[in-house]
Design a protein around this motif. Structure first.
Motif, mmCIF file in Angstrom:
data_model
loop_
_atom_site.group_PDB
_atom_site.id
_atom_site.type_symbol
_atom_site.label_atom_id
_atom_site.label_comp_id
_atom_site.label_asym_id
_atom_site.label_seq_id
_atom_site.Cartn_x
_atom_site.Cartn_y
_atom_site.Cartn_z
ATOM 1 N N VAL A 36 21.740 -19.713 -22.513
ATOM 2 C CA VAL A 36 20.537 -19.464 -23.321
ATOM 3 C C VAL A 36 20.797 -18.236 -24.207
ATOM 4 N N LYS A 37 20.464 -17.055 -23.750
ATOM 5 C CA LYS A 37 20.707 -15.881 -24.603
ATOM 6 C C LYS A 37 22.189 -15.770 -24.959
ATOM 7 N N ASN B 154 15.597 -16.936 -22.066
ATOM 8 C CA ASN B 154 16.316 -16.178 -23.101
ATOM 9 C C ASN B 154 16.334 -14.666 -22.811
ATOM 10 N N GLY C 24 20.097 -20.268 -26.788
ATOM 11 C CA GLY C 24 18.846 -19.535 -27.001
ATOM 12 C C GLY C 24 18.977 -18.545 -28.136
ATOM 13 N N GLN C 25 20.070 -17.820 -28.145
ATOM 14 C CA GLN C 25 20.280 -16.873 -29.235
ATOM 15 C C GLN C 25 20.427 -17.598 -30.582
ATOM 16 N N LEU D 163 11.191 -20.355 -27.086
ATOM 17 C CA LEU D 163 12.093 -19.569 -26.239
ATOM 18 C C LEU D 163 11.377 -18.823 -25.120
#
Lengths: 346, 346, 346, 346
Positions: free
Chosen positions: A316-317, A291, A321-322, A339
């Motif tokens: 992810v981010k 992340n 993930g976010q 995370l």
């Protein structure tokens, strides 16, 4: 332990939510929604989950889902979340929408760039733009999160400290972005076949990409005035990763140390934003599967511009993930719970 | 909480041990040994660890290390562990050797295939071959583990149930293996440059690869007699993953169900070996980043042969993951502690 | 100067025929047949031909085509050529069929492995299997060519000298093959998306792949008796290239020199088959874009087996290049005309 | 038929010169210079040339070479050509230098950016910058060619018509470039290993890359005043190809048609520059293996900027192909002789 439902669980972002939530100690996935694969075993669609997920795919009945779960992730094409959502649902479950439906406050702008009518404009105001590092407090209180786009997340975090502090001229911003192919989704299109993407690079959506107004909005909020940018995404022969290379003219003479201090001011205490050491360029491989967003900058004294760079994993981010980070904030879990995967390299 | 030291921490296998141990609740890495990078920050060598690892690289003084840590991983070229190890070290710390030095019980065979003199033959007998699913009880009591090679791990686990139960003719075994490029290590060689590997496939070490006797030994122990095989590895343009496709003539007529029952007998209760559903082929992507080995088989009634397939991540179950699994067994931790990463896909 | 028509010009094999014929001094492409893209500019479908090909795509009316051209290439799915062909067409134009329709002499075997009814069995006997190095004289006189499959071309050429000369036991042949993704065609399927293929390897069609009987037929003709083999193809994350690794038990003790002499006997004067130097393994990259097949072998005295290897470009010698080579033979052009591209590396 | 010698024949650019000259009807390669591989067979270093090139590698004695050949290509690191060249050599053979030694007219600028002393400044004035589309007539008369860098070729050709015609503001030019890994050469460096490049993207040489002054010089000549730009190259996980995405503010309001007319004015009659149709983005895959440069542009009325894009094969038009094109001009051959390879796709 809360229960989560995913609409669009068999897309790449949905699949990544599943991966992350399997390692989350406070959440259980209770609904794998996938219109295309109803009644098929989820692990037959994604073989990596063999023996790890036993559930079958369900339909995308958001009403029914709201009765069963505490949080709903919609990892679906534009327009679907807006067409399904209503007050009854929001009164029962929190909703984290990974599509663009609630990211842009100006409904006319949304409809112009996306070319579709917005079906639930009444919720746009309420929706909180889920860029955790910037809107953390609002997120904690939200019922409906507009989970940011992949390019806007990486672009905004790379540029934010400098535009916020007035160090760059907002009218000069140019963002040249590069993305792995998972950003294009799992739809069966000729353009995304292995042989079309491998050993190839091209720009797409030049001067017309839909993430442009989203980035402009966020940068505009930061500097307090309207911002117009050039944004050019490119398709790269790799699975995951976004790299942003952004350019802007400096608003005044600044040293490396001054700019570094500004980045540190905003990110020093952030778990997921890493400001790299001097002259080290962000690399997508070094955040893969994690992340983290790695950012850095370089001042060019010859042209009085600053080059701002950011690298992250788009799934992810930039998506799942976010979304989980937002969920953690909304439910009062530790923000980093589930995370803390270490980036995988090579 | 125990302390671990790694000799060869900047190779790909060493780096993977670090990644896994960062997520392990019972272990702390106290020594990042790397002759090539002494005094450099480890996170400067592997940018993925930025802000996650602050330590600098140390030398490979195994004597000093044994005073500081409880377990030593040697992720080094052939011969180094054997040249450093001694009774004093083993009396203070457990050693898990990821090289081939203690895998082959017949020192003459080792010296012939590896072309070097063995410097510590006195420890060969004591060393336990760390294939956890097969030698679990011996591993628990061991001071010195010979961590299996990547190809031998995948090959042996794919074939073991059938050769153990006498369902295949040991004299007919042919193993055709394919590996991602991380298996070749991080040394700067022209043959491993991106442009030489990408868009290319070739066999190497045909009929002469050093993992051949290791596989033959393990299969021989399983069936109780000497086994000679053909083993052909291939280099594949991907970072991680090994796929084994093995062929053998059936010793008698058997049905799918009978063979499946034999695989289940050995692996049903194993966390890390997954016997896939009928007609599903193992894929390296579906185990990437994880400690799982996916195996399956297909009977060909036309030729009376069985095709046995196995897929795993060469850096995890094929190296660092198995080393951590061995460590868990040796120290009485949960066997899967730190090893439950969900495979990442795509 | 003759005229050529292509049915299926927008598939990868059809597109490769166009690339090769653009550099052929005796042929002009007069018909770009593509049911899916009728009336679209061919260069809009394949941007590499921008300014090089002005034509638009036509339908696949084989009757009309036969009036316009001297040779018709059918680069189409199984069954289509057989459903379109007739005596009238063959009396006007020569036909080179890149599908499997006329490769297998036993119509029952064809129908069993391909699962479709053969629509033109009356032409099977007449059709010549277009493996130029083996059937050169028949090809020169043919009206209808069954252009060999990619795997059968590489497999047969790798094994042919040894089975023909009785040096290997035909009942022990195992062929483990690896192919780039262009072999899967340009159809929009999830399984062939970049993210599904990249960083992945898997077997497919294990013990059931349709090229099996084609290879068995050719090897059977060579040794004069029925041959059953194991054939396992694998999908590799690269665009082009096939590598065959074949195993067989030696029928008698032979030296390297004896086996080399046998390969030379058959291939010394062949332009497109290169028998590599001792211990050099064929690599797909080293034949990319060319019509060459690189072959070599290794004797394993431990197991009394020989490992035979072959590498070629699946779209050139495995499809379009061989089709052009056949055309050259049929029309009395130089056999290598238009086919002397130097392999591109890297 | 002339004779050519190559110094640096075993680098990727040198190897590509060999590939192209093998298909050139007026030239024979008579000297394969390679200090690292003296006396080894060239085809042992590059297996793709097996049976096509029989020669062994020679040293890099430029004096001796000049007696044997008509043209010398130096595909060597910076500084080597300048250290070897002299009037005697130039009086006997034409020299095409693929390094940067003679590209920059201001020797101080060269020495500053390259960090080395220039050993032959007396030839800088005479040397002609070999960008054929712009300096064709001077090239025809030259003895010494400074073959342009890969990034400068693609950047200059993409921007040239607009800066030459005064349609863009030279002070606003930003060039964001992306290159395949063959541009990094064949040296054995960790950073260029497959596992370091694959599944990764990063910028490098940010604000300091040595091609910056070369591009600035060429753009400056076009507009008649000094130009300073930002130039950021990125490393992409593919073998070949450069994509340039360049940004500049429009100097005045112009329509698509007006800008298109300007591109056509300069390139309509050029064989190797293809101005694509409206809204079609250049792709590196569509020029792979060929000497073409595909360019296009997009006007953004919101920001009053134009985005200029160019794609080419860095080893062909960016190195060896352009060198051969220069040779053709210098010796009065057809400009496109040996350079009409059709781009290979996929």
């Amino acid at each position: 332990m809360i229960k989560a439902g995913i609409i669009g669980a068999t897309g790449y972002a949905g699949n990544e939510i599943v991966r992350l939530l399997l390692g989350h100690k406070d959440v259980e996935v209770a609904w794998y929604g996938s219109r295309s694969y109803i009644d098929q075993k989820y692990a037959d669609v994604y073989q990596n989950f063999f023996k790890l997920v036993d559930a079958k795919c369900m339909d995308d009945n958001m009403e029914a889902l709201a009765d069963e779960v505490d949080v709903i992730f919609t990892a679906t094409p534009q327009g679907l979340c807006a067409s399904l959502i209503n007050e009854g649902i929001l009164s029962k479950a929190k909703v984290i929408d990974l599509s663009a439906d609630f990211r842009i406050k100006d409904v006319k702008k949304y409809e112009k760039w996306y070319g579709i009518e917005h079906k639930a404009p009444q919720f746009i105001d309420e929706a909180v733009y889920g860029l955790c590092e910037i809107n953390r407090e609002e997120i904690k209180k939200a019922r409906l999160i507009a989970n940011p786009g992949c390019y806007p997340t990486c672009s905004t975090l790379s540029i934010y400290p400098l535009i916020k502090e007035g160090l760059i001229d907002p009218s000069t911003i140019i963002i040249d972005a590069k993305s792995g192919t998972s950003g294009a989704g799992r739809g069966a299109k000729v353009a995304n076949l292995f042989c079309e993407v491998n050993e190839n690079i091209k720009a797409y959506g030049v001067a017309t990409h839909r993430h442009t107004p989203e980035i402009e909005d966020q940068l505009g909020y930061a500097c307090g005035k309207e911002v117009l940018i050039n944004f050019t995404p490119h398709l790269i022969p790799m699975n995951r990763g976004i790299l942003v290379t952004a350019y802007a003219s400096l608003a005044k003479d600044v040293s490396y140390e001054e700019v570094k201090a500004v980045y540190d001011k905003y990110y020093e205490n952030e778990t997921f934003v890493r400001v790299l050491d001097k002259d080290v360029c962000p690399q997508t491989k070094c955040v893969e599967g994690s992340n983290y967003v790695d950012v850095n900058f370089k001042i060019d004294p010859r042209t009085h511009r600053v080059i701002m760079m950011g690298a992250m994993d788009n799934l992810v981010k930039g998506a799942a993930g976010q979304a989980v980070q937002n969920m953690n904030l909304m439910f009062g879990f530790k923000e980093a719970e589930g995370l803390l995967q270490v980036p995988m390299c090579p």
